[in-house]
Design a protein around this motif. Structure first.
Motif, PDB file in Angstrom:
ATOM      1  N   GLY A  52       6.384  -1.732  -3.330  1.00  0.00           N
ATOM      2  CA  GLY A  52       6.187  -2.327  -2.020  1.00  0.00           C
ATOM      3  C   GLY A  52       7.478  -2.678  -1.319  1.00  0.00           C
ATOM      4  O   GLY A  52       7.537  -2.714  -0.083  1.00  0.00           O
TER       5      GLY A  52
ATOM      6  N   ALA B 264      -2.435 -13.007  -2.430  1.00  0.00           N
ATOM      7  CA  ALA B 264      -2.567 -11.627  -2.886  1.00  0.00           C
ATOM      8  C   ALA B 264      -3.956 -11.371  -3.449  1.00  0.00           C
ATOM      9  O   ALA B 264      -4.554 -10.311  -3.204  1.00  0.00           O
TER      10      ALA B 264
ATOM     11  N   ASP C 283       2.713  -6.602   2.628  1.00  0.00           N
ATOM     12  CA  ASP C 283       1.561  -6.576   1.737  1.00  0.00           C
ATOM     13  C   ASP C 283       0.273  -6.203   2.457  1.00  0.00           C
ATOM     14  O   ASP C 283      -0.552  -5.443   1.929  1.00  0.00           O
TER      15      ASP C 283
ATOM     16  N   PRO D  21       7.905 -12.834   1.923  1.00  0.00           N
ATOM     17  CA  PRO D  21       7.488 -11.615   1.226  1.00  0.00           C
ATOM     18  C   PRO D  21       8.548 -10.531   1.312  1.00  0.00           C
ATOM     19  O   PRO D  21       9.256 -10.412   2.320  1.00  0.00           O
TER      20      PRO D  21
ATOM     21  N   LEU E 170       3.136  -5.946  -5.562  1.00  0.00           N
ATOM     22  CA  LEU E 170       3.013  -6.773  -4.364  1.00  0.00           C
ATOM     23  C   LEU E 170       3.044  -8.254  -4.724  1.00  0.00           C
ATOM     24  O   LEU E 170       3.180  -8.626  -5.877  1.00  0.00           O
TER      25      LEU E 170
ATOM     26  N   ALA F 127      -3.217  -3.365  -7.409  1.00  0.00           N
ATOM     27  CA  ALA F 127      -2.038  -4.134  -7.011  1.00  0.00           C
ATOM     28  C   ALA F 127      -1.506  -4.911  -8.199  1.00  0.00           C
ATOM     29  O   ALA F 127      -2.240  -5.675  -8.823  1.00  0.00           O
TER      30      ALA F 127
END
Length: 251
Positions: free
Chosen positions: A224, A49, A22, A18, A10, A32
């Motif tokens: 992701g 994040a 996320d 992005p 991510l 992650a």
């Protein structure tokens, strides 16, 4: 009860945009792997994040790569080992500066595969992780597929944990089908969820030719940026819960 880590790559923003949902993914994973500038991500995305991970109780890992934003880190580059090690150290340090309570390191893309087959690249990455571990005052485990990196990590006192992929097709020898080939990515949530349970319960995964590949994994990965990743993650969590398998980080 059986348990397994569920991780996702991510924080992979490109020009501030992005590549994954996320927010939805953080709600379903236990670890992650955060892009830290080599192939994607920047200071803002790393900080965001880290905040999301902290709020959800998700373990944070560094996801360094060849410095290759144009190729999203999926092209193997010829980099002198000393320079490569410096680049990896810089990427890990950038994530720490963003506030990460760093728990592990997982190379990205072409670097992920290179450390399994190229001892010199494995040494460069292991040296960077060893340096980061010394800075933190505790060992940072490496997450990946077995290969050259396994023995190199051991010589440096770095724990190595094996990862299996839920959304990637496997070759009979145990490697992944290259992304350039048809069928390299899996998209059916039901198939992916069933694979997760089989990996945990039986330690095996079906290869593209129908043969069985033995995999004893500590962590399962969902990318992701794979199309339908959120739906797959939801079904995987539901299947693991139904099977009585606890999702938790091993770090």
């Amino acid at each position: 009860m059986a348990s397994i880590d569920l991780n996702a790559d991510l924080g992979e923003t490109v020009d501030g945009v992005p590549t994954a949902d996320d927010a939805a993914m953080f709600a379903m994973i236990s670890s992650a792997s955060i892009a830290c500038g080599g192939h994607a991500g920047d200071a803002a995305s790393m900080a965001d994040a880290v905040r999301r991970a902290t709020a959800r109780g998700v373990a944070v890992g560094a996801h360094p790569s060849f410095v290759d934003r144009a190729g999203f880190g999926r092209v193997a580059l010829a980099v002198a080992p000393a320079l490569l090690s410096e680049q990896i150290r810089d990427q890990i340090a950038a994530l720490v500066r963003a506030g990460a309570d760093l728990r592990y390191v997982k190379p990205h893309g072409a670097l992920y595969h290179a450390v399994s087959v190229d001892p010199q690249i494995a040494i460069a990455v292991a040296d960077a992780v060893a340096d980061a571990s010394e800075d933190l005052g505790r060992p940072l485990p490496l997450l990946g597929m077995p290969g050259a990196i396994t023995e190199v990590a051991a010589t440096r006192g770095i724990p190595f944990l094996v990862e299996a992929f839920l959304d990637r097709a496997y070759l009979p020898a145990g490697g992944l089908v290259p992304r350039s080939e048809p069928g390299a990515l899996l998209h059916d949530p039901g198939v992916v969820a069933a694979r997760a349970v089989t990996l945990v319960r039986d330690g095996r995964v079906e290869a593209v030719d129908g043969s069985t590949v033995a995999v004893t994994a500590a962590s399962l990965c969902l990318h992701g940026d794979t199309a339908g990743s959120v739906a797959m993650a939801r079904e995987v969590r539901a299947a693991l819960d139904a099977a009585g398998i606890i999702v938790r980080a091993p770090w």
